[in-house]
Design a protein around this motif. Structure first.
Motif, PDB file in Angstrom:
ATOM      1  N   ARG A 280     -24.786  11.203 -25.515  1.00  0.00           N
ATOM      2  CA  ARG A 280     -25.003   9.971 -26.259  1.00  0.00           C
ATOM      3  C   ARG A 280     -26.444   9.950 -26.777  1.00  0.00           C
ATOM      4  NH1 ARG A 280     -24.053   4.670 -22.916  1.00  0.00           N
ATOM      5  NH2 ARG A 280     -21.956   5.605 -22.835  1.00  0.00           N
ATOM      6  N   ARG A 281     -26.643   9.411 -27.974  1.00  0.00           N
ATOM      7  CA  ARG A 281     -27.972   9.398 -28.590  1.00  0.00           C
ATOM      8  C   ARG A 281     -28.992   8.662 -27.726  1.00  0.00           C
ATOM      9  NH1 ARG A 281     -29.310  11.152 -33.408  1.00  0.00           N
ATOM     10  NH2 ARG A 281     -27.675  11.795 -34.885  1.00  0.00           N
ATOM     11  N   SER A 285     -29.295  11.921 -24.182  1.00  0.00           N
ATOM     12  CA  SER A 285     -29.454  13.253 -24.770  1.00  0.00           C
ATOM     13  C   SER A 285     -30.802  13.873 -24.406  1.00  0.00           C
ATOM     14  CB  SER A 285     -29.309  13.188 -26.297  1.00  0.00           C
ATOM     15  OG  SER A 285     -27.951  13.011 -26.661  1.00  0.00           O
ATOM     16  N   ARG A 464     -30.088  14.704 -31.251  1.00  0.00           N
ATOM     17  CA  ARG A 464     -29.564  13.449 -30.732  1.00  0.00           C
ATOM     18  C   ARG A 464     -30.529  12.769 -29.756  1.00  0.00           C
ATOM     19  NH1 ARG A 464     -24.406  12.781 -31.963  1.00  0.00           N
ATOM     20  NH2 ARG A 464     -24.068  11.299 -30.257  1.00  0.00           N
ATOM     21  N   LYS A 468     -30.519   6.858 -34.413  1.00  0.00           N
ATOM     22  CA  LYS A 468     -30.395   7.008 -35.864  1.00  0.00           C
ATOM     23  C   LYS A 468     -31.448   6.216 -36.582  1.00  0.00           C
ATOM     24  CE  LYS A 468     -25.419   7.982 -35.922  1.00  0.00           C
ATOM     25  NZ  LYS A 468     -24.083   7.557 -36.405  1.00  0.00           N
TER      26      LYS A 468
END
Length: 473
Positions: A280-281, A285, A464, A468
Motif C-alpha cells: 500500500r502507498r 511500502s 509507492r 500520489k
C-alpha cells in the motif's frame, strides 16, 4: 515545562555541533559496536566451534540472535511508544552486555549460543530504541545526516572488524572479542544518558485532564510479542531447513522451508503497518521496500566472494576486498545523500538506490552465467553499495517522517523487523537454492537469479513509498 537538555529551540546546524555532538557520538558508537560484534563473530566462530566441539550448533549461533532480535524489536517499540526511549535503551544495552559476558566466558557451545540469544535480544531492541531517540531528540532537518552517520557506523566495521577480531583471537583469545566490547559499550551509553531523562514520556496519573490523556498511551501489545516469537521460530526453522537432508523424503527440506516462509509472513502481519505485504502507498511500502532491499542485497552479497574463490581462483583476502569496495561505496553514498538533504527528494533516492542494487545483482548473474571477467561483478558490487547508501538512510528518514509520537516505536520496530526478516529469509532461501543444483555454475546462477527477482520487486515497490499527492507536487 520542557527539559533543558532537549534542543527544541536550537537550529538544525549539524549533528556534530552543540547540543547534538555527544548524542551523535554516543549513538553512532553503539551502532558501530553492535555492527562490529556481528561481523567479528563471523571471523572467530570456526575457532570457537572447534575449541568447544560445537559443530552441530554452529548455524544456530548465527540464526539465533537474528531470531531473538525480532522479539527485542517489537518489545522495545511498544515500550518506547508507552514511556519514551530511555528505559528501553538502558534495558537493551544491559541485555546486549549480558549476552557478551555470557558468550565471552563460555566453556561450552550451548552456553555460547545462550549468550548469543541474549545478545540478539538486546541488539534488536537497541536498534529500535536508538531510532526513537533520533525522532525525539534530533530535529527533522538533521535526520538524513544522523542516519547517514548510522550507515557509516554500520559499514566501517566491515572494513576492520573481521581483521581486528582475528588479531585479538590470535594474540589473546577469542573470548576477548566478546569481553572487549563490554568496556566500550558503557562509555558510549554514558554519552547519551544526560539527554535520556528528558525523553521519558510518563503515563499521566490522576485528575480529569490526566485521565483523558491516559487514553492516548498505547497499551502493552502482548499479542504482538507472541507474533514476534512465532516469527522468530519460523526464521530459525527456515535456517535449519537449509541443512536438512532426509534421503527417504527428498521433499522434506522444501516442505519445511515453504511452511516456515508462510508462517513467517503470517506472523509478521501484525508487526508491521497494515497494507505492508500488499505494498500500500506510503509508510507500508516504505517498510516493505526496506525488507526487499535487504533481501536482494545481502542474499547476493554472501555468495559473491564464494563465486570469486570457487570459479575465479581468487585468494580469500582478495575476494573479501570486493565487499570492502561495496562497503566504501555504501558509506560514501550515505554521506552524499545526507549532505544533499531535501535537494535530493526521498522518492528519487529510493528509486535510484533500488535500481542500482538490481543492476549490480544482474551483473553478478551475467558474470556467472556467461563467464564474463570477474571485474564486472566486482565493479557491479560497488554500484550495489552505492545504491544501499542512497536508499537505506532515506527509508529511515521517511519512516520517522510518516510517524507520530504515539507510533514512532511501532514503526521503527516494523522497519527493523522488515530489514531483519528480509535478510534472514533471503539468506536461508538462497542456501536451499544453492543446494538444489548439480553444478557450481548453476548454483551460483540460481542464487543471483533469485536475488535479482527480489530486486525487481524492490524496484517495483520503490515508486509507492510516497503518496500520489506527493508525486504531483
Amino acid at each position: 515545562m520542557r527539559d533543558s537538555t532537549l534542543p527544541a529551540t536550537h537550529p538544525a546546524t549539524g549533528i556534530f555541533r552543540p547540543p547534538y555532538f555527544w548524542v551523535t557520538i554516543g549513538t553512532c558508537a553503539l551502532v558501530f559496536l553492535a555492527a562490529f560484534e556481528s561481523l567479528a563473530v563471523t571471523t572467530i566462530m570456526p575457532l570457537v566451534s572447534r575449541e568447544l566441539n560445537g559443530g552441530s550448533l554452529y548455524a544456530l549461533a548465527f540464526a539465533g540472535p537474528l531470531a531473538t532480535g525480532v522479539i527485542g524489536m517489537v518489545g522495545a517499540g511498544n515500550w518506547s511508544d508507552r514511556r519514551g526511549p530511555a528505559m528501553p535503551l538502558y534495558t537493551s544495552v544491559a541485555l546486549f552486555v549480558a549476552g557478551l559476558l555470557i558468550a565471552g566466558t563460555s566453556v561450552s557451545m550451548p552456553m555460547l549460543v545462550a549468550g548469543r540469544l541474549v545478545q540478539g535480544l538486546g541488539g534488536g531492541a537497541l536498534t529500535v530504541a536508538l531510532y526513537v531517540l533520533v525522532a525525539r531528540f534530533f530535529p527533522g532537518p538533521l535526520h538524513p545526516k544522523i542516519f547517514a552517520a548510522f550507515s557509516a557506523a554500520w559499514v566501517v566495521p566491515s572494513l576492520v572488524g573481521p581483521f581486528a577480531a582475528g588479531v585479538v583471537a590470535q594474540v589473546f583469545s577469542w573470548h576477548w572479542v566478546f569481553l572487549g566490547v563490554v568496556g566500550l559499550v558503557v562509555p558510549a551509553l554514558a554519552m547519551i544518558a544526560p539527554v535520556l531523562r528528558g525523553l521519558n514520556k510518563p503515563v499521566p496519573a490522576g485528575g480529569p485532564e490526566e485521565a483523558g490523556r491516559r487514553e492516548t498511551v498505547p497499551p502493552w501489545a502482548l499479542g504482538r510479542l507472541a507474533w514476534a516469537a512465532l516469527a522468530a521460530l519460523a526464521v530459525l526453522a527456515l535456517n535449519l531447513s537449509a541443512g536438512l537432508s532426509v534421503p527417504a523424503f527428498p521433499a522434506a527440506m522444501a516442505l519445511l522451508a515453504s511452511a516456515a516462509v508462510v508462517l513467517a509472513l503470517v506472523a509478521v502481519r501484525p508487526l508491521v503497518p497494515a497494507g505492508t505485504l500488499t505494498a500500500r502507498r506510503g509508510l507500508p511500502s516504505v517498510i516493505l521496500a526496506r525488507g526487499l532491499a535487504s533481501a536482494s542485497f545481502f542474499g547476493a552479497e554472501v555468495y559473491l566472494p564464494y563465486l570469486l574463490i570457487d570459479q575465479y581462483a581468487f585468494p580469500p583476502t582478495l575476494a573479501g576486498l570486493t565487499l570492502t569496495g561495496g562497503a566504501l561505496a555504501w558509506a560514501g553514498a550515505a554521506g552524499v545523500q545526507g549532505r544533499l538533504g531535501a535537494r535530493l527528494p526521498d522518492l528519487r533516492a529510493v528509486q535510484a538506490g533500488s535500481l542500482m542494487v538490481l543492476a549490480a545483482v544482474l551483473l553478478a548473474l551475467a558474470t556467472t552465467a556467461l563467464h564474463w571477467p570477474a571485474a564486472i561483478a566486482i565493479a557491479g558490487w560497488v554500484l550495489a553499495g552505492g545504491g544501499m547508501g542512497l536508499l537505506y538512510p532515506r527509508l529511515s528518514v521517511m519512516t520517522l517522517a510518516l510517524s507520530t509520537k504515539e507510533n514512532e516505536g511501532f514503526n521503527s520496530s516494523a522497519m527493523s523487523i522488515s530489514d531483519s526478516l528480509g535478510g534472514a529469509l533471503s539468506l536461508a532461501t538462497t542456501g536451499i537454492v544453492f543446494a538444489a543444483f548439480t553444478t557450481a555454475v548453476q548454483s551460483f546462477a540460481g542464487v543471483f537469479a533469485f536475488t535479482a527477482a527480489i530486486g525487481v520487486a524492490a524496484a517495483l515497490v520503490a515508486p509507492r513509498v510516497t503518496a500520489k499527492e506527493s508525486l504531483r507536487n
